[in-house]
Design a protein around this motif. Structure first.
Motif, PDB file in Angstrom:
ATOM      1  N   ARG A   1       0.839  -1.202   0.000  1.00  0.00           N
ATOM      2  CA  ARG A   1       0.000   0.000   0.000  1.00  0.00           C
ATOM      3  C   ARG A   1       0.876   1.255   0.000  1.00  0.00           C
ATOM      4  N   MET A   2       1.962   1.230   0.751  1.00  0.00           N
ATOM      5  CA  MET A   2       2.882   2.370   0.769  1.00  0.00           C
ATOM      6  C   MET A   2       3.492   2.592  -0.606  1.00  0.00           C
ATOM      7  N   LEU A   3       3.903   1.523  -1.277  1.00  0.00           N
ATOM      8  CA  LEU A   3       4.550   1.622  -2.586  1.00  0.00           C
ATOM      9  C   LEU A   3       3.589   2.059  -3.682  1.00  0.00           C
ATOM     10  N   SER A   4       2.301   1.959  -3.427  1.00  0.00           N
ATOM     11  CA  SER A   4       1.306   2.215  -4.468  1.00  0.00           C
ATOM     12  C   SER A   4       0.837   3.662  -4.525  1.00  0.00           C
ATOM     13  N   SER A   5       1.431   4.535  -3.735  1.00  0.00           N
ATOM     14  CA  SER A   5       1.031   5.947  -3.788  1.00  0.00           C
ATOM     15  C   SER A   5       2.245   6.840  -3.613  1.00  0.00           C
ATOM     16  N   MET A   6       2.251   7.986  -4.291  1.00  0.00           N
ATOM     17  CA  MET A   6       3.355   8.916  -4.162  1.00  0.00           C
ATOM     18  C   MET A   6       3.394   9.506  -2.754  1.00  0.00           C
ATOM     19  N   LYS A   7       2.241   9.744  -2.159  1.00  0.00           N
ATOM     20  CA  LYS A   7       2.197  10.268  -0.794  1.00  0.00           C
ATOM     21  C   LYS A   7       2.805   9.264   0.178  1.00  0.00           C
ATOM     22  N   GLY A   8       2.455   7.988   0.021  1.00  0.00           N
ATOM     23  CA  GLY A   8       3.018   6.956   0.885  1.00  0.00           C
ATOM     24  C   GLY A   8       4.525   6.843   0.726  1.00  0.00           C
ATOM     25  N   ARG A   9       5.022   6.930  -0.495  1.00  0.00           N
ATOM     26  CA  ARG A   9       6.466   6.844  -0.745  1.00  0.00           C
ATOM     27  C   ARG A   9       7.197   8.034  -0.116  1.00  0.00           C
ATOM     28  N   ARG A  10       6.646   9.222  -0.286  1.00  0.00           N
ATOM     29  CA  ARG A  10       7.282  10.405   0.322  1.00  0.00           C
ATOM     30  C   ARG A  10       7.312  10.276   1.840  1.00  0.00           C
TER      31      ARG A  10
END
Length: 451
Positions: A307-316
């Motif tokens: 789930r973290m890898l699937s969004s730019m917000k999560g990656r940041r």
């Protein structure tokens, strides 16, 4: 055991510097400096100190669109950013090699063909609207064909093709703008330079990137697909680029109405490119969500991490969290982890399309090894496990779960050494690295039972 070459793994090449890429960067740099030097000498010859002032003003004005365009180009490709050295090479090719080739061929085309055949006035129009677009888009497009030949595996989406094309075109526009701004300065003074800057640098800075993006899309199709159409796609992209370029150049002979109509067409083409980029982002996120669950049994990734890898917000947020806990080294480790996981998902996407390179299993193991090493680099700086923001507890994140994964690293290293010696990897050793995944389901099909 030697440390893994992070950049080599992510780029799918042998460890160490790429000699051909280094040569390309050097040639591009020399050609760019040569063109800038030529324009400086031209300014000095035409106006002495006044000409040098015009050159410096023109150079400064040409830098401004570049400073605006490059961040926007990189914004398109944030999820799986392209290697920096390749982007630099593309920019320098456009700014140096493509400009030198175009200057020579355009001059010969006008003086040797267009003007003698059609006369001065019509010949200039033919050269501007027909000869220049063919020459310039060909000069820019050659480097995209080189990337398709040498770095096909780097082009995973249409956005990748657009990114490389836009970098080439931005470099080309930079040097060309210095030439146009300086010419306007000599012909009409400071206000002529300002007018040309507003027209080329502010009102229509996307011209060259939009034209060449058509070639980039065609090259990307060829990289991602099989069949006969992939051979025609780059040609179709080149034709579209030439037509758009010719439309814009030809519109200048019809006054503001012509420019307005051409501008409107380019605006809608730009909107189409943005839509393509959005769709690419969705496909990449879907690939992460679909293919990475098969690797949950390795302990390197969990549902929370996916789930973290699937969004730019999560990656940041993950990179910020890693930096807070382990400094700059932790941030880099998280970045490496994210890129390796994304490349792993895109590798399976290429497998589904039937365009993956031979011995793809070695690349898979290299990505997994990099994920492991990146995580260990971060953990070496953490005093105690800290629950990341995307997981309820530390154990919910594969990034904080220590697992014995040394056999994957050893297998990747052994396969790399065997390939360098021209030998095929041992099937028995390869099974040792991959058996754990296949016992839970075959990752090649993107699904597996996590147990």
């Amino acid at each position: 055991m030697p440390a893994l070459d992070t950049k080599a793994i992510l780029q799918g090449r042998k460890p160490g510097r790429s000699t051909s890429l280094t040569i390309g960067i050097i040639v591009g740099t020399l050609c760019t400096l040569g063109m800038i030097g030529y324009l400086l000498v031209s300014g000095l010859a035409h106006g002495g100190v006044h000409g040098i002032l015009g050159f410096l003003l023109s150079l400064l004005a040409a830098v401004i669109p570049v400073a605006i365009l490059i961040p926007l180009i990189l914004l398109l490709d944030r999820l799986e950013p392209e290697p920096g050295r390749l982007l630099v090479f593309a920019f320098l090719w456009g700014a140096g090699v493509a400009v030198v080739v175009s200057l020579i061929l355009n001059t010969l085309g006008m003086e040797a063909v267009a003007v003698p055949v059609f006369g001065a006035d019509v010949g200039e129009m033919v050269s501007t609207a027909a000869v220049a677009p063919v020459v310039e888009e060909s000069a820019k497009g050659i480097v995209l064909l080189l990337l398709l030949w040498r770095r096909r595996h780097e082009i995973d989406s249409y956005t990748d093709g657009v990114t490389y094309a836009a970098m080439v075109a931005t470099g080309f526009a930079f040097t060309e703008n210095v030439l146009y701004f300086l010419s306007s300065f000599f012909e009409e003074g400071f206000f002529g330079l300002v007018f040309t800057f507003v027209l080329r640098g502010l009102i229509a800075p996307f011209g060259h990137p939009i034209y060449t993006a058509m070639i980039g899309i065609g090259v990307a199709y060829a990289a991602m697909n099989r069949g006969r159409l992939r051979l025609l796609a780059p040609v179709a992209g080149w034709v579209a680029a030439v037509l758009l370029h010719a439309m814009w150049n030809g519109s200048t002979f019809f006054g503001w109405a012509g420019l307005g109509a051409a501008y409107l067409v380019l605006f809608f083409v730009l909107l189409g490119i943005i839509v393509i980029a959005v769709q690419d982002r969705r496909r990449q996120v879907a690939a992460i969500s679909y293919h990475l669950p098969a690797y949950i049994p390795t302990g390197l990734v969990t549902p929370a991490d996916i789930r973290m890898l699937s969004s730019m917000k999560g990656r940041r947020g993950a990179r910020a969290w890693a930096q807070r806990n382990a400094g700059q080294r932790g941030r880099q480790a998280m970045k490496d982890y994210q890129l390796a996981a994304t490349e792993l998902a895109l590798l399976h996407q290429r497998l589904d399309r039937g365009v993956a390179r031979p011995h793809w299993e070695g690349r898979r193991d290299n990505f997994l090894a990099l994920m492991h090493v990146a995580r260990e680099a971060f953990l070496g700086r953490v005093q105690q496990p800290v629950a990341p923001g995307w997981a309820a507890t530390p154990t919910d994140s594969g990034f904080l779960r220590r697992a014995d994964f040394a056999h994957v690293i050893a297998s990747a290293q052994e396969q790399r050494e065997q390939r360098e010696q021209g030998a095929r990897p041992s099937s028995g050793r390869h099974r040792g690295a991959g058996q754990r995944y296949r016992s839970h389901g075959d990752p090649r099909h993107g699904r597996g039972n996590p147990g």
